[in-house]
Design a protein around this motif. Structure first.
Motif, PDB file in Angstrom:
ATOM      1  N   THR A 269       0.651  -0.574  -0.111  1.00  0.00           N
ATOM      2  CA  THR A 269       0.527  -0.156   0.276  1.00  0.00           C
ATOM      3  C   THR A 269       1.126   1.474   0.322  1.00  0.00           C
ATOM      4  OG1 THR A 269      -0.250  -0.580   2.481  1.00  0.00           O
ATOM      5  CG2 THR A 269      -2.467  -1.230   0.916  1.00  0.00           C
ATOM      6  N   ASN A 270       2.010   1.205   0.407  1.00  0.00           N
ATOM      7  CA  ASN A 270       2.837   2.462   0.372  1.00  0.00           C
ATOM      8  C   ASN A 270       2.751   3.699  -1.467  1.00  0.00           C
ATOM      9  OD1 ASN A 270       4.482   1.820   2.360  1.00  0.00           O
ATOM     10  ND2 ASN A 270       6.053   1.170   1.509  1.00  0.00           N
ATOM     11  N   ASN A 271       2.197   4.502  -1.341  1.00  0.00           N
ATOM     12  CA  ASN A 271       2.636   5.388  -2.552  1.00  0.00           C
ATOM     13  C   ASN A 271       0.734   4.923  -2.652  1.00  0.00           C
ATOM     14  OD1 ASN A 271       5.225   5.906  -2.540  1.00  0.00           O
ATOM     15  ND2 ASN A 271       5.055   4.846  -2.862  1.00  0.00           N
ATOM     16  N   LEU A 272       0.061   3.953  -2.650  1.00  0.00           N
ATOM     17  CA  LEU A 272      -0.968   4.065  -2.679  1.00  0.00           C
ATOM     18  C   LEU A 272      -2.138   5.195  -2.142  1.00  0.00           C
ATOM     19  CD1 LEU A 272      -1.806   0.325  -3.067  1.00  0.00           C
ATOM     20  CD2 LEU A 272      -0.894   1.964  -5.238  1.00  0.00           C
ATOM     21  N   ASP A 273      -3.149   5.776  -2.620  1.00  0.00           N
ATOM     22  CA  ASP A 273      -4.337   6.727  -2.737  1.00  0.00           C
ATOM     23  C   ASP A 273      -5.417   5.689  -1.809  1.00  0.00           C
ATOM     24  OD1 ASP A 273      -5.426   5.568  -4.221  1.00  0.00           O
ATOM     25  OD2 ASP A 273      -4.914   7.597  -6.004  1.00  0.00           O
ATOM     26  N   LEU A 274      -5.975   6.391  -0.786  1.00  0.00           N
ATOM     27  CA  LEU A 274      -7.092   5.284  -0.644  1.00  0.00           C
ATOM     28  C   LEU A 274      -8.353   4.481  -1.727  1.00  0.00           C
ATOM     29  CD1 LEU A 274      -8.680   8.574   1.741  1.00  0.00           C
ATOM     30  CD2 LEU A 274      -7.500   6.579   2.248  1.00  0.00           C
ATOM     31  N   TYR A 275      -7.997   5.223  -2.799  1.00  0.00           N
ATOM     32  CA  TYR A 275      -9.030   4.410  -3.471  1.00  0.00           C
ATOM     33  C   TYR A 275      -8.375   3.514  -4.605  1.00  0.00           C
ATOM     34  CZ  TYR A 275     -10.408   9.373  -3.683  1.00  0.00           C
ATOM     35  OH  TYR A 275     -10.478  10.659  -3.299  1.00  0.00           O
ATOM     36  N   ALA A 276      -7.229   3.432  -4.885  1.00  0.00           N
ATOM     37  CA  ALA A 276      -6.245   1.912  -4.886  1.00  0.00           C
ATOM     38  C   ALA A 276      -5.982   0.850  -4.089  1.00  0.00           C
ATOM     39  CB  ALA A 276      -5.183   2.766  -5.375  1.00  0.00           C
ATOM     40  N   ARG A 277      -6.227   1.988  -2.971  1.00  0.00           N
ATOM     41  CA  ARG A 277      -5.803   0.840  -1.553  1.00  0.00           C
ATOM     42  C   ARG A 277      -6.771   0.005  -1.240  1.00  0.00           C
ATOM     43  NH1 ARG A 277      -2.848   2.767   3.438  1.00  0.00           N
ATOM     44  NH2 ARG A 277      -0.914   4.409   2.329  1.00  0.00           N
ATOM     45  N   ARG A 278      -8.456   0.509  -1.538  1.00  0.00           N
ATOM     46  CA  ARG A 278      -9.960  -0.099  -1.812  1.00  0.00           C
ATOM     47  C   ARG A 278      -9.189  -0.914  -2.526  1.00  0.00           C
ATOM     48  NH1 ARG A 278      -9.585   2.081   2.318  1.00  0.00           N
ATOM     49  NH2 ARG A 278     -10.934   3.474   3.366  1.00  0.00           N
ATOM     50  N   ARG A 279      -8.997  -0.998  -3.528  1.00  0.00           N
ATOM     51  CA  ARG A 279      -8.991  -2.006  -5.189  1.00  0.00           C
ATOM     52  C   ARG A 279      -7.564  -3.611  -4.170  1.00  0.00           C
ATOM     53  NH1 ARG A 279      -9.169   3.364  -7.636  1.00  0.00           N
ATOM     54  NH2 ARG A 279     -11.736   3.208  -8.441  1.00  0.00           N
ATOM     55  N   LEU A 280      -6.874  -2.620  -3.677  1.00  0.00           N
ATOM     56  CA  LEU A 280      -5.936  -4.030  -3.200  1.00  0.00           C
ATOM     57  C   LEU A 280      -6.144  -4.281  -2.431  1.00  0.00           C
ATOM     58  CD1 LEU A 280      -2.712  -4.863  -3.335  1.00  0.00           C
ATOM     59  CD2 LEU A 280      -2.315  -3.528  -1.324  1.00  0.00           C
ATOM     60  N   TYR A 281      -6.842  -3.893  -1.077  1.00  0.00           N
ATOM     61  CA  TYR A 281      -7.999  -4.736  -0.319  1.00  0.00           C
ATOM     62  C   TYR A 281      -8.691  -6.155  -0.637  1.00  0.00           C
ATOM     63  CZ  TYR A 281      -6.408  -1.114   2.545  1.00  0.00           C
ATOM     64  OH  TYR A 281      -5.219   0.020   3.651  1.00  0.00           O
ATOM     65  N   ALA A 282      -9.348  -5.526  -2.215  1.00  0.00           N
ATOM     66  CA  ALA A 282     -10.449  -6.704  -2.461  1.00  0.00           C
ATOM     67  C   ALA A 282      -9.944  -7.695  -3.038  1.00  0.00           C
ATOM     68  CB  ALA A 282     -11.567  -5.883  -3.235  1.00  0.00           C
ATOM     69  N   ALA A 283      -8.624  -7.022  -3.873  1.00  0.00           N
ATOM     70  CA  ALA A 283      -7.682  -8.197  -4.353  1.00  0.00           C
ATOM     71  C   ALA A 283      -7.054  -9.263  -3.532  1.00  0.00           C
ATOM     72  CB  ALA A 283      -6.820  -7.536  -5.752  1.00  0.00           C
ATOM     73  N   VAL A 284      -6.958  -8.379  -2.694  1.00  0.00           N
ATOM     74  CA  VAL A 284      -6.110  -9.829  -1.412  1.00  0.00           C
ATOM     75  C   VAL A 284      -7.360 -10.538  -0.650  1.00  0.00           C
ATOM     76  CG1 VAL A 284      -5.045  -9.510   1.038  1.00  0.00           C
ATOM     77  CG2 VAL A 284      -3.697  -7.765  -0.847  1.00  0.00           C
TER      78      VAL A 284
END
Length: 541
Positions: free
Chosen positions: A169-184
């Motif tokens: 999540t380094n350098n990821l904004d709030l919106y990108a983090r949400r997408r990463l969480y869903a992928a994980v």
């Protein structure tokens, strides 16, 4: 649970003879594992060993299937096309050639059965919010956060059996983090993630705590881990109290025994002097008494040594994570004091601040916004590193800026020497006394900065800026929690709690911002700076 990844007697030592792991035995099975530990404990090194980027000094790494690895610092050739990063460029070219009527057998061999390669690639990009990124665009056209997501999309497309993520999540904004969480959350195989992102760590099935070269396992997400750790620490502290009481008791008993033995010795000497019995009898009694006294003394000394050992073991079980302590002179900013003025400011790359913006008194301001919105550009302009295109950015108090890349320090100098650069009139003893508050005590202050871990380097940089003279009354931080473990984040919060100046922090880490006592929230969106609230941010994310 079958193991997909087995580490046997795994050891690793750096070329300068610094040991990291020594005989680690553990296994990772299906599901999501959060790998946690203090900075310098070897988390990133362990992932690199599993990924094959480092060779073990000893032991083995056995993996069932393919490994995919997302490193902490993603660096991609800016000239690469998106389809090249995704690993589908050759298949795309073959597909387009076939569709254009070229029936060369080589194209069919390259494509195989992957006729929907483009659709799958676009779907993978779409899942991570990169749907607008075309397959023919270059990496140089993407922001840093988009590059991280692109590398992750490449891994999702490959579907490796074991996926390793290092601070994703380094350098990821709030919106990108949400997408990463869903992928994980939807990952079907083995996943090991190193992260300081609490929200991400709540999604894992178990926590692996790497400490002193060994792994301790805890079921559930990060909250369950913290609760279990609290119970463990309370039990460990009780054991210390019990061991201390036992140690005191054994010391008293040894002292009492020594007093009794001294009395017996005096009595025996008195009887010898009075010679009421034959000398041979007295001599035998004296020797027997000495043997008995020796055994008695040895027994009590052994009991005391055992009590000391139990106390040492109990103390060792209690975690002693020191906190940074910062007491800076002349940093207090009175309410209403002008600290920073931005007027009709136009920045490089198009962002702007319309009208007048003022920071007054010891305000604590959070600067948020999507990747590429211009937050770093704004901070660098205020710090004087960049010239504005138009308008004014003026600080009325001494300020210091902690950049994302931590490139403030000279890697060839020691921690103490670096701090001395920022405070040339301060004596070496005063610098060392101040550094001790940042946990650089004794020889640790003489470590070259180039040898420090990410968290230690951050702490050294923060020390240099905070201890600079004149003391900063405006402190600006750009993504300060990147690469920091949980303990280091707590230490940073502790340091900032005792800082009495004005604070301006750019971060995507909402829990961290919430812990700082933020008084104003500023959103840089579509090139314009405006006031917002944490509630609005959560809703939009």
């Amino acid at each position: 649970m079958s193991s997909a990844l087995t580490l046997t007697s795994l050891s690793f030592t750096w070329p300068d003879a610094t040991p990291v792991l020594d005989g680690l035995d553990t296994a990772f099975g299906p599901g999501r594992t959060g790998l946690v530990g203090v900075n310098g404990s070897g988390k990133s090194t362990l992932l690199k060993l599993i990924a094959g980027e480092l060779t073990p000094t000893g032991g083995t790494v056995r993996v069932s299937g393919e490994v995919g690895y997302l490193p902490q610092n993603v660096t991609l050739d800016t000239a690469l096309r998106v389809d090249e990063v995704l690993g589908i460029a050759a298949r795309r070219a073959a597909l387009h050639a076939i569709e254009a009527g070229d029936a060369c057998e080589e194209h069919f061999e390259t494509l195989g059965d992957d006729w929907d390669v483009e659709e799958r690639a676009l779907a993978a990009l779409g899942e991570l919010g990169l749907g607008r990124v075309g397959l023919d665009r270059t990496v140089g056209e993407l922001s840093g956060g988009e590059s991280v997501l692109l590398r992750l999309a490449a891994l999702l497309l490959r579907r490796p059996d074991v996926l390793l993520l290092d601070e994703p999540t380094n350098n990821l904004d709030l919106y990108a983090r949400r997408r990463l969480y869903a992928a994980v959350e939807s990952w079907p195989g083995v996943l090991i993630v190193v992260s300081h992102d609490r929200e991400l760590l709540e999604l894992v099935d178990r926590i692996a705590d790497l400490r002193s070269g060994a792994i301790t396992w805890y079921g559930g997400g990060f909250t369950a881990y913290e609760e279990a750790l609290t119970v463990e620490q309370e039990a460990a502290e009780r054991m210390v109290r019990v061991a201390e009481a036992d140690f005191r008791k054994q010391k008293r008993e040894l002292t009492d025994a020594q007093v009794k033995l001294a009395r017996r010795k005096r009595y025996g000497q008195k009887m010898w002097d009075q010679t009421r019995e034959p000398k041979i009898v007295m001599g035998a009694r004296k020797r027997a008494a000495q043997v008995s006294a020796g055994k008695h003394r040895i027994m009590h000394e052994e009991k005391l040594a055992e009590a000391r050992e139990r106390l040492d073991e109990a103390v060792e079980a209690v975690r002693d994570d020191d906190e940074i302590r910062v007491e800076l002179p002349y940093t207090a900013v009175p309410p209403g004091r002008e600290v920073l003025t931005l007027r009709n400011l136009e920045l490089a790359h198009g962002a702007r601040v319309d009208g007048l913006f003022e920071l007054r008194g010891p305000e604590r301001i959070a600067l948020v916004g999507r990747n590429g919105a211009g937050k770093t550009t704004l901070l660098r302009t205020i710090a004087g590193d960049l010239a504005p295109v138009a308008g004014e950015a003026r600080a009325q108090v001494p300020l210091r800026f902690l950049p994302q890349r931590l490139d403030v320090l000279d890697g060839g100098l020691t921690v103490a020497e670096n701090v001395a650069r920022f405070a040339p009139d301060v004596t070496g003893n005063r610098i060392r006394a101040r550094l001790a508050r940042f946990l650089f005590r004794g020889a640790r202050a003489d470590q070259p900065v180039a040898t420090l871990s990410g968290g230690e380097r951050f702490r050294a940089t923060l020390a240099a800026l905070m201890l600079a003279e004149p003391a900063p009354q405006l402190l600006m931080l750009d993504e300060p929690t990147n690469n920091l473990d949980m303990a280091s984040v707590r230490r940073l919060v502790s340091a900032l709690e005792s800082y009495e100046g004005a604070l301006l922090v750019a971060s995507h880490d909402l829990p961290f911002l919430d812990s700082l006592g933020i008084t104003r929230w500023l959103l840089l969106e579509e090139g314009v700076l405006r006031e917002t609230s944490p509630g609005e941010l959560h809703e939009e994310a």
